[in-house]
Design a protein around this motif. Structure first.
Motif, PDB file in Angstrom:
ATOM      1  N   LEU A   1     -25.888  41.646  -4.280  1.00  0.00           N
ATOM      2  CA  LEU A   1     -25.200  42.021  -5.515  1.00  0.00           C
ATOM      3  C   LEU A   1     -24.037  42.963  -5.230  1.00  0.00           C
ATOM      4  CD1 LEU A   1     -27.128  44.765  -7.474  1.00  0.00           C
ATOM      5  CD2 LEU A   1     -28.027  43.871  -5.342  1.00  0.00           C
ATOM      6  N   TRP A   2     -23.029  42.881  -6.076  1.00  0.00           N
ATOM      7  CA  TRP A   2     -21.981  43.902  -6.129  1.00  0.00           C
ATOM      8  C   TRP A   2     -22.470  44.998  -7.080  1.00  0.00           C
ATOM      9  CZ3 TRP A   2     -18.081  43.795  -2.820  1.00  0.00           C
ATOM     10  CH2 TRP A   2     -17.651  42.580  -2.286  1.00  0.00           C
ATOM     11  N   VAL A   3     -22.197  46.243  -6.723  1.00  0.00           N
ATOM     12  CA  VAL A   3     -22.699  47.335  -7.562  1.00  0.00           C
ATOM     13  C   VAL A   3     -21.819  48.577  -7.423  1.00  0.00           C
ATOM     14  CG1 VAL A   3     -24.308  48.111  -5.744  1.00  0.00           C
ATOM     15  CG2 VAL A   3     -24.779  48.693  -8.149  1.00  0.00           C
ATOM     16  N   ARG A   4     -21.640  49.274  -8.501  1.00  0.00           N
ATOM     17  CA  ARG A   4     -21.063  50.627  -8.453  1.00  0.00           C
ATOM     18  C   ARG A   4     -21.525  51.387  -9.691  1.00  0.00           C
ATOM     19  NH1 ARG A   4     -14.553  49.925  -9.752  1.00  0.00           N
ATOM     20  NH2 ARG A   4     -14.791  48.737 -11.682  1.00  0.00           N
ATOM     21  N   ASP A   5     -21.284  52.689  -9.665  1.00  0.00           N
ATOM     22  CA  ASP A   5     -21.635  53.510 -10.824  1.00  0.00           C
ATOM     23  C   ASP A   5     -20.860  53.047 -12.051  1.00  0.00           C
ATOM     24  OD1 ASP A   5     -23.372  55.793  -9.767  1.00  0.00           O
ATOM     25  OD2 ASP A   5     -21.675  55.900  -8.386  1.00  0.00           O
ATOM     26  N   LYS A   6     -21.474  53.222 -13.210  1.00  0.00           N
ATOM     27  CA  LYS A   6     -20.802  52.911 -14.483  1.00  0.00           C
ATOM     28  C   LYS A   6     -20.896  54.134 -15.385  1.00  0.00           C
ATOM     29  CE  LYS A   6     -22.633  49.959 -17.407  1.00  0.00           C
ATOM     30  NZ  LYS A   6     -23.145  48.677 -17.889  1.00  0.00           N
ATOM     31  N   PRO A   7     -19.829  54.754 -15.796  1.00  0.00           N
ATOM     32  CA  PRO A   7     -18.448  54.458 -15.394  1.00  0.00           C
ATOM     33  C   PRO A   7     -18.244  54.696 -13.900  1.00  0.00           C
ATOM     34  CG  PRO A   7     -18.569  56.558 -16.569  1.00  0.00           C
ATOM     35  CD  PRO A   7     -19.921  55.926 -16.687  1.00  0.00           C
ATOM     36  N   PRO A   8     -17.174  54.113 -13.322  1.00  0.00           N
ATOM     37  CA  PRO A   8     -16.933  54.292 -11.883  1.00  0.00           C
ATOM     38  C   PRO A   8     -16.863  55.776 -11.502  1.00  0.00           C
ATOM     39  CG  PRO A   8     -15.469  52.617 -12.779  1.00  0.00           C
ATOM     40  CD  PRO A   8     -16.159  53.241 -13.958  1.00  0.00           C
ATOM     41  N   ARG A   9     -17.369  56.091 -10.328  1.00  0.00           N
ATOM     42  CA  ARG A   9     -17.421  57.480  -9.860  1.00  0.00           C
ATOM     43  C   ARG A   9     -17.096  57.464  -8.371  1.00  0.00           C
ATOM     44  NH1 ARG A   9     -21.283  60.419  -7.208  1.00  0.00           N
ATOM     45  NH2 ARG A   9     -21.363  62.644  -7.683  1.00  0.00           N
ATOM     46  N   PRO A  10     -16.262  58.381  -7.892  1.00  0.00           N
ATOM     47  CA  PRO A  10     -15.949  58.398  -6.455  1.00  0.00           C
ATOM     48  C   PRO A  10     -17.227  58.542  -5.634  1.00  0.00           C
ATOM     49  CG  PRO A  10     -14.514  59.918  -7.670  1.00  0.00           C
ATOM     50  CD  PRO A  10     -15.571  59.469  -8.622  1.00  0.00           C
TER      51      PRO A  10
END
Lengths: 280, 280
Positions: A181-190
């Motif tokens: 899976l593709w994943v990142r924080d939501k909202p995006p976070r450095p």
């Protein structure tokens, strides 16, 4: 020279920063509060607990270098409300440092943990693990978080393959438990080390990929090795990560999986392993 | 009901039993001595230290069930002579128990560790990892231990592929660090949890498989998940195990590898991971 910014975490508005905020009480002692925004079915998301334990060491003035290894043992549920984290360096070498941590609620110690921090230096380098060859995140549909635990709403997850079998699109038992899976924080976070520690527990239980029924599960022990240094994380910024996990053996009410977290550009940022209880 | 025999270990004549012998001092405190028979280049073989730390919990009357997960953090060298192991249960559930352990020499704490013990029960089961398809151990030549550290002489190692590059038969840099070998204690010893914990560190440093030069190395943190219960280990007896390890990423003076320990009959007995310092 410590490579991390030692500024105490404050609630910046991002749910992850709010969730890992810790107030210093004394040397090696911090007070935090369970964040409802990262609730799991029972107690908090394991990844956010791992992030809190790592954050305690990141905040400590005695800390040397950046995280290299983190193990968190999940002994019992963390109750709503306040908790204390105790962290203690057990050994400081020239370029590495060993820590033990505990999360306490009164007399209860639901979590124990250990970490190694280190100053990295230039060396011969190579990555042997192969990044999965998949399409980009823009081609994948964000996971519908309806009906899923609260913590999932803090991540933008785009499943390439190996979703939970009871969510479809291929319901029913599967031959193997690999998920990509593709994943990142939501909202995006450095991306930083606590954020990466939380992401290392982002994989749904492998038994839910293999089996069509919902059963009680819980991570028992989680180990993450950080391969990126602070500069590499800073360069990553708030891009997506490509995540893969594969089950190894399911037996006697437990299974283990091994996972990988890649940058979009093919850098292996972390490898992570866990053993999980399941009732079946 | 604890599944392990709780009898204190005594020197039975096998070097491993002599090396992990511990004398109880008080509840959760044991005295042991570094065994010259398991010496590495500097200090003892990490696997024998892992076995000692696990053995302390196995001997403890408070112990519930069999080992499920073990993490050992190698902070610094263990000196010749006596040491104390302190072990403490931090949480006891109905069918699992969490422990923390330390190995101390005076004020020094070279090793910290944690373990989860559990009572397994029948469940849905499957093994997803594939056992390497290789010839039998009888077709492989035992490793010549001349010039290697003392501890290696306590194992019958038969390398199928991926030997240390400077030992040949293919000296020079290799494309990948995968090693496959048959291995068991020498002389043969019935497999138990401390023995399996020691075997989980039996892999030569992956950088020695990849690179042609000898450089300083040291395991920083080791995590092993035990997939077999006591009955499965008893059935294994003193047969050979098939062991495989693969490096993941080498970067910044550290690398990690993931390993597997299989019975000859295809049972995955343990998965094991470690992060290792190397100078290059």
């Amino acid at each position: 020279m410590p490579a991390l910014d030692n500024t105490p975490a404050t609630a910046t508005g991002h749910p992850l920063d709010a969730a890992i905020a810790l107030a210093p009480i004394a040397e090696g002692k911090y007070r935090g509060h369970v964040a409802p925004s990262y609730a799991n079915f029972i107690g908090p998301f394991g990844g956010i607990l791992a992030a809190k334990l790592l954050q305690a060491v990141c905040l400590d003035d005695r800390r040397l270098g950046d995280p290299l290894a983190l193990t968190v043992n999940f002994g019992g549920p963390v109750a709503d409300g306040p908790f204390d984290i105790h962290c203690q360096p057990t050994r400081t070498n020239r370029s590495s440092q060993h820590w033990v941590m505990e999360l306490r609620q009164g007399e209860d110690i639901p979590l124990t943990a250990s970490a190694v921090f280190a100053e990295r230096r230039d060396s011969w380098a190579d990555t042997e693990l192969q990044m999965p060859e998949v399409g980009g995140y823009a081609d994948c549909t964000p996971l519908d978080t309806g009906g899923l635990p609260t913590w999932v709403k803090n991540y933008d997850m785009r499943i390439v393959s190996g979703g939970m079998s009871f969510l479809g699109p291929e319901p029913g038992p599967q031959d193997n438990s690999e998920s990509i899976l593709w994943v990142r924080d939501k909202p995006p976070r450095p991306l930083d080390f606590p954020g990466l520690a939380a992401l290392s527990d982002v994989f749904f239980p492998r038994v839910f990929v293999r089996r069509p029924d919902f059963v009680p599960v819980g991570t028992v022990s989680l180990t993450t090795y950080f391969h990126a240094d602070g500069e590499e994380l800073a360069r990553h910024g708030h891009d997506f990560l490509l995540a893969r996990a594969r089950g190894n053996r399911f037996h006697g009410g437990f299974f283990d999986h091994s996972g990988e977290l890649w940058s979009e550009h093919g850098h292996l940022l972390a490898t992570t392993h866990q053993v999980v209880y399941f009732k079946h």
